[in-house]
Design an enzyme around this catalytic site. Structure first.
Site, mmCIF file in Angstrom:
data_model
loop_
_atom_site.group_PDB
_atom_site.id
_atom_site.type_symbol
_atom_site.label_atom_id
_atom_site.label_comp_id
_atom_site.label_asym_id
_atom_site.label_seq_id
_atom_site.Cartn_x
_atom_site.Cartn_y
_atom_site.Cartn_z
ATOM 1 N N GLY A 1 0.833 -1.190 0.000
ATOM 2 C CA GLY A 1 0.000 0.000 0.000
ATOM 3 C C GLY A 1 0.864 1.234 0.000
ATOM 4 O O GLY A 1 2.066 1.166 0.244
ATOM 5 N N GLY B 1 2.450 5.565 4.574
ATOM 6 C CA GLY B 1 1.649 6.207 5.612
ATOM 7 C C GLY B 1 0.273 5.628 5.825
ATOM 8 O O GLY B 1 -0.568 6.225 6.479
ATOM 9 N N LYS C 1 1.077 0.300 7.411
ATOM 10 C CA LYS C 1 1.612 -1.045 7.219
ATOM 11 C C LYS C 1 2.496 -1.446 8.391
ATOM 12 O O LYS C 1 2.327 -2.519 8.973
ATOM 13 C CB LYS C 1 2.413 -1.121 5.906
ATOM 14 C CG LYS C 1 1.575 -0.859 4.680
ATOM 15 C CD LYS C 1 2.376 -0.989 3.417
ATOM 16 C CE LYS C 1 3.456 0.053 3.292
ATOM 17 N NZ LYS C 1 2.915 1.423 3.169
ATOM 18 N N THR C 2 3.412 -0.563 8.733
ATOM 19 C CA THR C 2 4.296 -0.855 9.862
ATOM 20 C C THR C 2 3.472 -0.980 11.139
ATOM 21 O O THR C 2 3.702 -1.870 11.955
ATOM 22 C CB THR C 2 5.337 0.267 10.004
ATOM 23 O OG1 THR C 2 5.964 0.459 8.742
ATOM 24 C CG2 THR C 2 6.389 -0.096 11.023
ATOM 25 N N GLU D 1 -16.133 5.721 -12.861
ATOM 26 C CA GLU D 1 -16.076 4.374 -12.283
ATOM 27 C C GLU D 1 -17.434 3.687 -12.311
ATOM 28 O O GLU D 1 -17.526 2.501 -12.615
ATOM 29 C CB GLU D 1 -15.536 4.425 -10.849
ATOM 30 C CG GLU D 1 -14.087 4.875 -10.736
ATOM 31 C CD GLU D 1 -13.131 4.085 -11.608
ATOM 32 O OE1 GLU D 1 -13.375 2.875 -11.821
ATOM 33 O OE2 GLU D 1 -12.157 4.670 -12.106
ATOM 34 N N HIS E 1 -18.076 2.229 -15.711
ATOM 35 C CA HIS E 1 -17.530 0.877 -15.890
ATOM 36 C C HIS E 1 -18.462 -0.163 -15.271
ATOM 37 O O HIS E 1 -18.825 -1.151 -15.899
ATOM 38 C CB HIS E 1 -16.187 0.741 -15.161
ATOM 39 C CG HIS E 1 -15.039 1.423 -15.833
ATOM 40 N ND1 HIS E 1 -14.698 1.179 -17.137
ATOM 41 C CD2 HIS E 1 -14.121 2.307 -15.367
ATOM 42 C CE1 HIS E 1 -13.627 1.903 -17.447
ATOM 43 N NE2 HIS E 1 -13.264 2.610 -16.386
ATOM 44 N N ASP F 1 -7.697 2.373 -19.470
ATOM 45 C CA ASP F 1 -8.812 1.652 -20.094
ATOM 46 C C ASP F 1 -8.554 1.481 -21.585
ATOM 47 O O ASP F 1 -8.772 0.419 -22.158
ATOM 48 C CB ASP F 1 -10.120 2.437 -19.919
ATOM 49 C CG ASP F 1 -10.439 2.696 -18.459
ATOM 50 O OD1 ASP F 1 -9.962 1.919 -17.628
ATOM 51 O OD2 ASP F 1 -11.145 3.677 -18.177
HETATM 52 P P1 ADP Z 1 3.535 2.830 6.506
HETATM 53 O O1 ADP Z 1 4.409 1.829 7.168
HETATM 54 O O2 ADP Z 1 2.370 2.220 5.790
HETATM 55 O O3 ADP Z 1 4.252 3.793 5.640
HETATM 56 P P2 ADP Z 1 3.074 3.617 9.204
HETATM 57 O O4 ADP Z 1 2.554 2.335 9.727
HETATM 58 O O5 ADP Z 1 4.488 3.925 9.512
HETATM 59 O O6 ADP Z 1 2.853 3.710 7.643
HETATM 60 O O7 ADP Z 1 2.121 4.781 9.689
HETATM 61 C C1 ADP Z 1 2.605 5.976 10.173
HETATM 62 C C2 ADP Z 1 1.705 6.524 11.238
HETATM 63 O O8 ADP Z 1 0.459 6.938 10.711
HETATM 64 C C3 ADP Z 1 1.348 5.517 12.298
HETATM 65 O O9 ADP Z 1 2.295 5.484 13.303
HETATM 66 C C4 ADP Z 1 0.007 6.013 12.815
HETATM 67 O O10 ADP Z 1 0.169 6.997 13.779
HETATM 68 C C5 ADP Z 1 -0.592 6.651 11.595
HETATM 69 N N1 ADP Z 1 -1.533 5.744 10.931
HETATM 70 C C6 ADP Z 1 -1.418 5.280 9.661
HETATM 71 N N2 ADP Z 1 -2.449 4.487 9.342
HETATM 72 C C7 ADP Z 1 -3.238 4.420 10.431
HETATM 73 C C8 ADP Z 1 -4.458 3.730 10.730
HETATM 74 N N3 ADP Z 1 -5.076 2.959 9.834
HETATM 75 N N4 ADP Z 1 -4.984 3.899 11.959
HETATM 76 C C9 ADP Z 1 -4.376 4.675 12.870
HETATM 77 N N5 ADP Z 1 -3.234 5.332 12.652
HETATM 78 C C10 ADP Z 1 -2.646 5.227 11.455
HETATM 79 ZN ZN ZN Z 2 -11.580 3.756 -16.221
HETATM 80 MG MG MG Z 3 6.452 1.721 7.097
#
Ligand code: ADP
Ligand code: ZN
Ligand code: MG
Length: 629
Positions: free
Chosen positions: A214, A217, A220-221, A437, A440, A513
């Site tokens: 994805g 931000g 994922k982490t 969208e 489609h 498309d």
């Molecule tokens: P990625 O690893 O996808 O780049 P991070 O997991 O490092 O993103 O996200 C960075 C920060 O953004 C997290 O520490 C959190 O504070 C905030 N954040 C991102 N997504 C969410 C979510 N779905 N719910 C709550 N906080 C989120």
């Molecule tokens: Zn399209």
């Molecule tokens: Mg990350």
């Protein structure tokens, strides 16, 4: 392979050089340090001094050797051994010793405990050599770095995989808002780590690896940490960039070490963040520099194949560039579960705002829905930032808590600041994308033999698409009829058709498309023999099917021109069909587009529900028609 052999070989004499250095150090120690040590432990003294000290009662222990006397003297707490000549004529010596009440024997008295002396004389020199050697070796390796590494590098490669145990992450799924799909998929992994028996009974084995993909931000982490927090198992976390080392083989050694540790700690989770740093496609043209990364990747692949999945080691990885990953990584048995972590939709954004608002003091009457609406296209990290900015603003104004106005102001700060990085759609664009969208989806739904709509979103994607209509086939399809292909082309043109119908103008949004429709149409004519003119004659052949698929033309120029004409004809016909379908269902088109515009996501069920409820206007018309009869 040739390239590798041409590379400068690691200098063989490096080990020899190392041995030489150790030898020299040993010699130096032998000549200077050892005598100095022993000299300090036994000092010469005159017989006179011995006698006077004996009388003064300073001597506690005496050893009589053949013709020397060793004696132990304690002055202000420090013990010292002295040596003096033995004067055999001193017949009173024994009596003197008795009088002075000293112990005398035949052993050399020891100032130090035997352990300390062993330490000093044996282990210390070796420790010095080992440390010095290690330091020298590192220095050596550094100098040789550009030449492509050398032997012995592996022994220094310890992975710095951090071990997180439950208390240190402390993050739960409840801290991650939205992303329900991802959470659901990850919950299964957590469940497996908790009760593996349940799965073993049936013989099911967990996927060895799951890849979180994805945009940056999106959490994922955070999700990976939440998995660790929920699963209560050791959590090894390492970033892909930590594997990239200066020397060939070091990264691979780190991977090996990481998996060794993980195997010992099973059940556990290994998390490799930003895996694209090591998992990039191998292009086979490695010239020196890529070698290290390639070796690291190979080692990772080998380790993933090698370990026993039933032991409970789950490998999570995250990336925001899945398209650049080596296909071998995505093969079944490796990262075979792909977990999309997309930008949050309206509801998701609202939840994320609420989660982060829990951490600050905020007015009770804040309307998060409004904030979420205004921040369309923002990622989780940006939303977290918006909340934080609002709190900072409140502090700046010396208020006790943040208000709605603070949040609204900070959207502008954050979004404007991020505008270049992320795509935030304007209202007008959002409307166009909504119609596109739904176009489609509606065309797909109104034709027979096309896959049901699964989900539509107008949340920008990393790949550049502004919206997305997902169709999921009922089962697996290996054969496609001519009609199905035509319908598919019509579906591709549906987006553009909706724009034409509603806005009477066209945008660049249909580029993908167009590409897809053209590809299909061309295939139908030149490869699948689906046109009357060419019968079953192949005009094109595919090569390199595993590497993107290049097609090469195998026909005359005249035929090529004819094919091109046919392709245009085919696409145009389907485009017109799509336009007609939308025109006939314009009420539904408006209704669905409005819903999508407001909610940013439509699920398959919602889509079907709206589609199947009769619009009021149509019902009225039906009623009046009945009355007329
Ligand atoms: P990625 O690893 O996808 O780049 P991070 O997991 O490092 O993103 O996200 C960075 C920060 O953004 C997290 O520490 C959190 O504070 C905030 N954040 C991102 N997504 C969410 C979510 N779905 N719910 C709550 N906080 C989120
Ligand atoms: Zn399209
Ligand atoms: Mg990350």
């Amino acid at each position: 392979m040739d390239i590798k052999e041409n590379k400068p070989q690691p200098p063989k004499n490096s080990t020899l050089f190392f041995c030489g250095v150790v030898l020299v150090i040993l010699l130096i120690l032998n000549i200077f340090v050892m005598p100095a040590l022993s000299q300090r432990s036994i000092q010469d003294a005159t017989y006179d001094a011995f006698l006077s000290d004996l009388e003064a009662g300073k001597i506690s222990e005496v050893n009589l050797d053949e013709d020397v006397i060793y004696y132990l003297e304690k002055t202000d707490g420090r013990a010292q051994v002295y040596k003096t000549g033995y004067i055999s004529s001193d017949v009173d010596l024994v009596k003197r010793l008795d009088d002075a009440d000293v112990v005398f024997n035949k052993e050399v008295p020891e100032t130090m405990s035997p352990l300390v002396s062993i330490l000093l004389s044996w282990i210390l020199p070796f420790a010095v050599i080992w440390l010095l050697g290690g330091w020298l070796m590192k220095k050596l390796m550094k100098n040789m770095g550009n030449m492509g590494g050398g032997a012995g590098a592996m022994s220094f490669g310890k992975s710095n995989a951090k071990i997180y145990v439950k208390s240190s992450t402390g993050i739960k799924f409840s801290d991650v808002a939205g992303e329900d799909e991802a959470k659901e998929l990850l919950t299964e992994i957590v469940d497996y780590l908790h009760n593996p028996e349940k799965y073993k009974e049936i013989g099911a084995s967990m996927p060895k690896g799951a890849l979180l993909v994805g945009p940056p931000g999106t959490g994922k982490t955070l999700l990976a940490k939440a998995v660790a927090g929920e699963a209560n198992v050791p959590f090894f976390s390492i970033s892909g960039s930590e594997f990239v080392e200066m020397f060939v083989g070091m990264g691979a050694a780190k991977v090996r070490d990481l998996f060794k540790q993980a195997n010992e700690k099973a059940p556990c989770i290994v998390f490799i963040d930003e895996i694209d740093t090591i998992g990039k496609k191998r292009d086979g043209q490695a010239m020196g520099g890529n070698d290290e990364r390639e070796q690291t990747l190979n080692q990772l692949l080998t380790e993933m194949d090698g370990f026993d999945g039933s032991k409970g080691v789950v490998i999570l990885a995250a990336t925001n560039r899945p398209d650049s990953l080596d296909p071998a990584l995505l093969r079944p048995g490796r990262f075979d579960r792909r977990i999309p972590v997309e930008l949050p939709d309206l509801k998701g954004r609202e939840e994320i705002l609420k989660v982060h608002a829990r951490k600050i003091k905020i007015a009770d009457n804040v309307n998060f829905y409004e904030i979420a609406k205004a921040a369309s296209g923002a990622s989780g990290a940006e939303l977290a930032n918006i909340v934080n900015e609002a709190a900072l603003r409140a502090v700046r104004d010396r208020r006790k808590f943040a208000t709605q106005a603070d949040l609204e102001e900070s959207i502008e700060v954050v979004i404007a600041g991020y505008q270049k990085k992320s795509r935030v759609l304007s209202e007008k664009e959002k409307l166009i994308v909504s119609y596109h969208e739904v176009g489609h989806a509606l065309v797909a739904a109104m034709q027979t033999n096309s896959a049901p709509v699964h989900k539509i979103t107008i949340i920008p994607r990393t790949n550049g698409a502004l919206g997305y209509t997902m169709q999921v086939e009922d089962g697996e399809h290996f054969l496609m009829s001519k009609e199905e292909l035509e319908n598919k082309i019509a579906t591709f043109t549906g987006g553009r058709a909706a724009e034409e119908l509603i806005f009477h103008s066209v945008t660049t949004g249909a580029s993908n498309d167009i590409e897809q429709a053209t590809k299909l149409a061309r295939g139908m004519i030149s490869r699948f023999g689906m046109s009357d003119d060419f019968d079953m004659v192949a005009m094109e052949s595919m090569s390199n099917q595993y590497l993107g698929g290049d097609s090469s033309l195998a026909c005359s120029f005249e035929t090529q021109t004819q094919i091109d004409k046919k392709v245009v004809e085919l696409v145009r016909k389907q485009h017109q069909k799509a336009y007609k379908i939308l025109e006939d269902n314009i009420g539904k088109l408006h209704e669905l587009a409005k819903f999508l515009y407001e909610n940013e996501t439509i699920t398959g069920e919602e889509f079907m529900r709206i589609l199947n409820t009769k619009p009021r206007i149509a019902m009225n018309q039906e009623m009046s028609a009945k009355e007329e009869q």
